[in-house]
Design a protein around this motif. Structure first.
Motif, PDB file in Angstrom:
ATOM      1  N   SER A  94      48.467  33.739  51.187  1.00  0.00           N
ATOM      2  CA  SER A  94      48.330  32.807  50.252  1.00  0.00           C
ATOM      3  C   SER A  94      49.592  32.056  49.472  1.00  0.00           C
ATOM      4  O   SER A  94      50.724  32.475  49.978  1.00  0.00           O
ATOM      5  CB  SER A  94      47.783  33.488  49.230  1.00  0.00           C
ATOM      6  N   GLY A 113      46.554  32.604  45.008  1.00  0.00           N
ATOM      7  CA  GLY A 113      46.180  33.916  44.635  1.00  0.00           C
ATOM      8  C   GLY A 113      45.611  34.581  45.791  1.00  0.00           C
ATOM      9  O   GLY A 113      45.899  34.669  46.972  1.00  0.00           O
ATOM     10  N   ASP A 114      44.551  35.582  45.484  1.00  0.00           N
ATOM     11  CA  ASP A 114      44.128  36.478  46.606  1.00  0.00           C
ATOM     12  C   ASP A 114      42.658  35.957  46.918  1.00  0.00           C
ATOM     13  O   ASP A 114      41.662  36.502  47.318  1.00  0.00           O
ATOM     14  CB  ASP A 114      44.076  37.753  46.335  1.00  0.00           C
ATOM     15  N   TYR A 172      52.972  33.449  40.553  1.00  0.00           N
ATOM     16  CA  TYR A 172      51.532  33.466  39.715  1.00  0.00           C
ATOM     17  C   TYR A 172      51.427  32.012  39.503  1.00  0.00           C
ATOM     18  O   TYR A 172      52.315  31.243  38.815  1.00  0.00           O
ATOM     19  CB  TYR A 172      51.440  34.405  38.705  1.00  0.00           C
ATOM     20  N   ALA A 197      45.542  35.715  40.687  1.00  0.00           N
ATOM     21  CA  ALA A 197      45.656  36.730  41.537  1.00  0.00           C
ATOM     22  C   ALA A 197      45.676  38.106  40.544  1.00  0.00           C
ATOM     23  O   ALA A 197      46.173  39.145  40.996  1.00  0.00           O
ATOM     24  CB  ALA A 197      47.217  36.672  42.105  1.00  0.00           C
ATOM     25  N   PHE A 230      40.200  39.002  46.405  1.00  0.00           N
ATOM     26  CA  PHE A 230      39.576  38.552  44.873  1.00  0.00           C
ATOM     27  C   PHE A 230      38.235  38.949  44.525  1.00  0.00           C
ATOM     28  O   PHE A 230      37.969  39.772  43.604  1.00  0.00           O
ATOM     29  CB  PHE A 230      39.587  37.059  44.878  1.00  0.00           C
TER      30      PHE A 230
END
Length: 437
Positions: A6, A43-44, A308, A398, A427
């Motif tokens: 990411s 993020g994830d 972030y 995230a 996520f």
């Protein structure tokens, strides 16, 4: 090793990689898979720590393009940069584009991306004609507003969880050429931003503002408002701007280059530079839509711990008050980023069950990962967003809590029925508490 999957470069477990080289390829019989395009989600949502990432970037073939209608059909791994290179000489441009052109069509669908023209054009899904979805059991679904409509709505903004998008047809927009014409306007605070925005949106296709997130006191909320339309074909700008320049950050600094001193210095200079106030200005599409694309690997600026990104949308009624409180907390924290984006969303209802864009005002900015201090600030911003009835963008997140996600996206349980039984993401497991797909 590919590095972090990411763009935020936050630490996580290494996934297994499996390349998808053909849209006719069948999916493996493994559990916990996730399609992966070019890793530009922050993020994830594009991570599957401990699972399998289906690297679909090789699905980069054109299937059809009609220069008369602007309808283009491509495999899902084709990037917007490639579409622009093909279509712009014929007078066509993506109807909606996010802040980077290095994103795949599949990723744009999975995150239902939005741009600076949401008040006119809505989000990416509004210009998607149809797509082909491959499920892990070998089923192929042809999805459109009239065929498998429920799967169409679930996959738009569905974070890659409903299956592998193999190809898609898009409607591009007619443009005169690569140039845009409009104004760059300084404003002194949020009230002025909202006034300029209200009078600009009827006449300009693209509206967006940069904010000085380090400003406090009477300067809090100051920024620069950009508004523009595509210029006619007869307009030509400076040759050096058309040629474009690309720099590369060759290494990751041992510490984040983004700190309170660098932020304050950059933001002050950027706000007061002469070009910040200019009428009838010409922009080439690259610096207007994709300013950060001029620096390859700019995410390394945040150092080895990554960063972030936080993007929220707030209902218009209370947006000015809530944004003022957010900016006060951000300035006091000494955290923030050089590029802080503030813009409005229009009233068009998004097609996707989990689409982020909705009527209101959206703020987006980055925060260097300083552990507990950064997470505490983000939690405080979350509380303000929740209390206002807003939402946070999964493509940028995230760390939001399961409770927050489920309030932001009340249709998440209806969406869950469309998840492929062998697909999952870091996520989704985090925000739903599930341990498997």
């Amino acid at each position: 090793m590919r590095g972090s999957p990411s763009w935020g470069r936050l630490p996580g477990a290494e996934p297994q990689w499996l390349a998808i080289g053909s849209r006719h390829q069948t999916l493996p019989a493994q559990a916990s898979m996730l399609p992966w395009g070019n890793g530009r989600s922050y993020g994830d949502s594009c991570r599957n720590d401990g699972g399998v990432l289906l690297a679909a970037g090789a699905l980069d073939r054109y299937i059809a393009f009609d220069p008369a209608t602007g309808i283009i059909e491509v495999e899902a791994g084709v990037q917007l940069a490639s579409i622009i290179a093909l279509a712009l000489p014929h007078g066509w441009f993506p109807a909606v584009t996010p802040g980077t052109r290095w994103v795949t069509v599949g990723g744009c669908i999975a995150n239902d991306v939005h741009g600076k023209n949401h008040h006119r054009a809505g989000s990416f899904g509004h210009h998607l004609l149809d797509f082909e979805l491959l499920r892990s059991d070998g089923t192929v679904l042809h999805c459109s507003p009239t065929e498998h409509r429920d799967w169409f709505d679930a996959t738009i903004g569905g974070l890659g969880l409903t299956g592998l998008i193999r190809r898609a047809r898009l409607q591009l927009q007619r443009v005169g050429g690569p140039w845009l014409r409009g104004d760059s306007l300084r404003f002194g605070g949020l009230a002025e931003f909202f006034a300029i925005s209200a009078c600009s949106e009827p006449d300009y296709a693209y509206t967006v503002a940069w904010l000085d997130c380090s400003a406090s006191g009477r300067h809090r909320g100051r920024g620069i408002f950009l508004r523009a339309n595509h210029a006619p074909a007869t307009v030509a700008g400076p040759q050096q701007e058309a040629a474009g320049r690309s720099l590369r950050l060759p290494f990751t600094p041992p510490l984040s280059a983004v700190n309170s001193l660098s932020l304050r210095a950059f933001n002050t200079l950027y706000f007061h530079r002469p070009a910040a106030q200019a009428r009838e200005r010409l922009w080439h599409y690259r610096p207007f839509f994709y300013p950060l694309d001029a620096i390859a690997d700019w995410n390394r600026l945040y150092g080895p711990r990554g960063f972030y990104q936080y993007q929220c949308v707030l209902p218009a009624a209370d947006a000015e008050t809530v944004l003022d409180e957010m900016l006060a907390r951000i300035a006091a924290s000494g955290l923030g980023s050089f590029l802080v984006v503030l813009k409005t969303f229009g009233a068009q209802r998004s097609r996707g069950l989990l689409s982020f864009a909705r009527p209101g005002v959206t703020l987006a900015l980055d925060f260097p990962n300083r552990g507990a201090a950064t997470l505490a600030l983000l939690d405080a911003l979350d509380r303000l967003t929740l209390d206002a009835g807003g939402a946070v963008y999964p493509a940028k997140d995230a760390r939001m809590s399961a409770a927050a996600f489920q309030q932001y996206f009340p249709q998440w349980q209806a969406f869950a029925r469309y998840i492929d039984p062998k697909f999952s993401s870091s996520f989704w497991r985090r925000v739903t508490g599930s341990t498997t797909a």
